[in-house]
Design an enzyme around this catalytic site. Structure first.
Site, PDB file in Angstrom:
ATOM      1  N   ALA A 129      -3.056  -5.707  -1.592  1.00 43.64           N
ATOM      2  CA  ALA A 129      -2.013  -4.890  -2.211  1.00 43.64           C
ATOM      3  C   ALA A 129      -1.725  -5.280  -3.666  1.00 43.64           C
ATOM      4  CB  ALA A 129      -0.743  -4.990  -1.378  1.00 43.64           C
ATOM      5  N   THR A 165      -0.553  -3.095  -7.427  1.00 43.69           N
ATOM      6  CA  THR A 165       0.829  -3.107  -7.970  1.00 43.69           C
ATOM      7  C   THR A 165       0.843  -2.544  -9.393  1.00 43.69           C
ATOM      8  OG1 THR A 165       0.577  -5.412  -8.670  1.00 43.69           O
ATOM      9  CG2 THR A 165       1.685  -5.052  -6.568  1.00 43.69           C
ATOM     10  N   PHE A 203       3.421  -6.200  -0.237  1.00 39.14           N
ATOM     11  CA  PHE A 203       4.325  -6.589   0.851  1.00 39.14           C
ATOM     12  C   PHE A 203       5.117  -7.849   0.493  1.00 39.14           C
ATOM     13  CE2 PHE A 203       2.225  -4.647   4.930  1.00 39.14           C
ATOM     14  CZ  PHE A 203       2.660  -3.403   4.525  1.00 39.14           C
ATOM     15  N   ARG A 204       4.400  -8.878  -0.049  1.00 35.92           N
ATOM     16  CA  ARG A 204       5.000 -10.213  -0.079  1.00 35.92           C
ATOM     17  C   ARG A 204       5.501 -10.692  -1.432  1.00 35.92           C
ATOM     18  NH1 ARG A 204       1.471  -9.954   3.871  1.00 35.92           N
ATOM     19  NH2 ARG A 204       2.142 -10.621   5.928  1.00 35.92           N
ATOM     20  N   HIS A 255      -8.136  -1.596   6.782  1.00 34.01           N
ATOM     21  CA  HIS A 255      -6.839  -1.207   7.358  1.00 34.01           C
ATOM     22  C   HIS A 255      -6.638   0.301   7.316  1.00 34.01           C
ATOM     23  CE1 HIS A 255      -5.041  -5.521   6.755  1.00 34.01           C
ATOM     24  NE2 HIS A 255      -5.873  -5.430   7.768  1.00 34.01           N
ATOM     25  N   CYS A 281      -5.028  21.551  19.506  1.00 33.33           N
ATOM     26  CA  CYS A 281      -4.894  21.236  20.941  1.00 33.33           C
ATOM     27  C   CYS A 281      -3.492  20.769  21.328  1.00 33.33           C
ATOM     28  CB  CYS A 281      -5.935  20.186  21.323  1.00 33.33           C
ATOM     29  SG  CYS A 281      -5.519  18.534  20.734  1.00 33.33           S
ATOM     30  N   SER A 296      -4.484 -10.635  -2.955  1.00 36.54           N
ATOM     31  CA  SER A 296      -4.120 -10.745  -1.532  1.00 36.54           C
ATOM     32  C   SER A 296      -3.501 -12.099  -1.263  1.00 36.54           C
ATOM     33  CB  SER A 296      -5.350 -10.568  -0.637  1.00 36.54           C
ATOM     34  OG  SER A 296      -4.981 -10.772   0.720  1.00 36.54           O
ATOM     35  N   SER A 297      -2.431 -12.097  -0.457  1.00 37.44           N
ATOM     36  CA  SER A 297      -1.804 -13.365  -0.067  1.00 37.44           C
ATOM     37  C   SER A 297      -2.659 -14.091   0.964  1.00 37.44           C
ATOM     38  CB  SER A 297      -0.418 -13.094   0.524  1.00 37.44           C
ATOM     39  OG  SER A 297      -0.558 -12.329   1.701  1.00 37.44           O
TER      40      SER A 297
END
Ligand code: NAD
Length: 243
Positions: A23, A27, A34-35, A118, A154, A191-192
């Protein structure tokens, strides 16, 4: 030798390089991570808000809370960091990109061999048939109050292609494992390295370069660690490659 030259040397010598992005790379495109202190954890608990359990058992709450994280991705554009990774691929210094991001920005920047482990928020699908639609069409149903959204073919449950907490990992993750097995060098960006099972991947490679603003659990074992913004660090590494 400075850290940018060291990273460039590793990329020059590498036989097969994979990037692992998170993430923090996005930014600079205006998408919170997230962190970080301004990330989503400051007001929601993503493990609950974006969980399979919440989507099935409390759909109204899912579409009023966690779903906002998916809405925030609308209209965002790749930044210089994504473009630098595309450039590294064009000059033959990066083979595959494993991304935890769900924002489709690597693909929009023209990168190839992207493995979105993800999932991808730009698409939604029916759980009962093979119906798929773009996020914009899916979101139209949500905004009209159709919660949970239903398949027009459906009547099955429509859902985002994002891997929610509690979902099984997609086939892209198996491909990421194979890519990592082939690789001798990995460059982690933004990434953390705290979300499993992806955070296990850097253990598999011989050489590790980390670009992240904050510390990660792998800093002590990496060959090169750069605590800086992704776009600036990648730009400096590419300049060293050109020298
Ligand atoms: P994270 O939030 O856990 O960690 C992000 C890291 O990036 C932090 O350690 C931070 O210091 C660093 N960072 C922030 N801005 C940076 C910048 N400009 N340059 C360099 N580093 C920067 O994110 P994660 O490790 O990817 O794991 C969390 C989950 O977040 C993933 O599963 C992902 O699916 C999800 N997520 C994705 C998006 C997206 O698609 N853009 C956005 C939010 C969350």
């Amino acid at each position: 030798m400075d850290i940018y030259k060291q990273a460039a040397e590793l990329l020059k010598k590498a036989k097969y390089t994979v990037a692992l992005t998170g993430a923090g790379l996005s930014t600079e495109s205006g998408i919170p991570d997230f962190r970080s202190s301004t990330g989503y954890y400051s007001n929601v608990i993503p493990e609950d808000a974006l969980s399979q359990r919440r989507m099935y058992n409390e759909p109204k709450r899912f579409y009023s809370e966690g779903y906002k994280i998916l809405k925030d991705l609308e209209g965002k554009k790749p930044n210089e960091g994504h473009k630098s990774l595309t450039k590294l691929q064009e000059i033959g210094k990066l083979n595959e990109i494993i991304t935890q991001n769900i924002d489709d920005l690597h693909q929009q920047s023209g990168s190839v061999n992207v493995l979105p482990v993800h999932g991808d928020a730009s698409i939604a699908h029916c759980e009962s048939c093979d119906f798929e639609e773009k996020f914009q069409d899916f979101d139209e149903r949500v905004q009209k109050g159709q919660i949970p959204p239903k398949c027009p073919n459906c009547g099955g449950l429509l859902r985002t292609n994002v891997v929610l907490f509690g979902d099984a990992m997609p086939t892209a993750f198996e491909k990421a494992l194979s890519a990592t097995e082939k690789a001798d060098t990995m460059i982690v960006i933004g990434s953390s390295l705290r979300v499993m099972p992806v955070a296990y991947l850097p253990r598999q490679v011989e050489h590790l370069i980390i670009i992240n603003k904050d510390m990660t659990p792998y800093d002590s074992t990496a060959d090169v660690v750069i605590h800086e913004s992704a776009s600036k660090a990648l730009n400096k590494i590419i300049r060293c490659l050109d020298e």
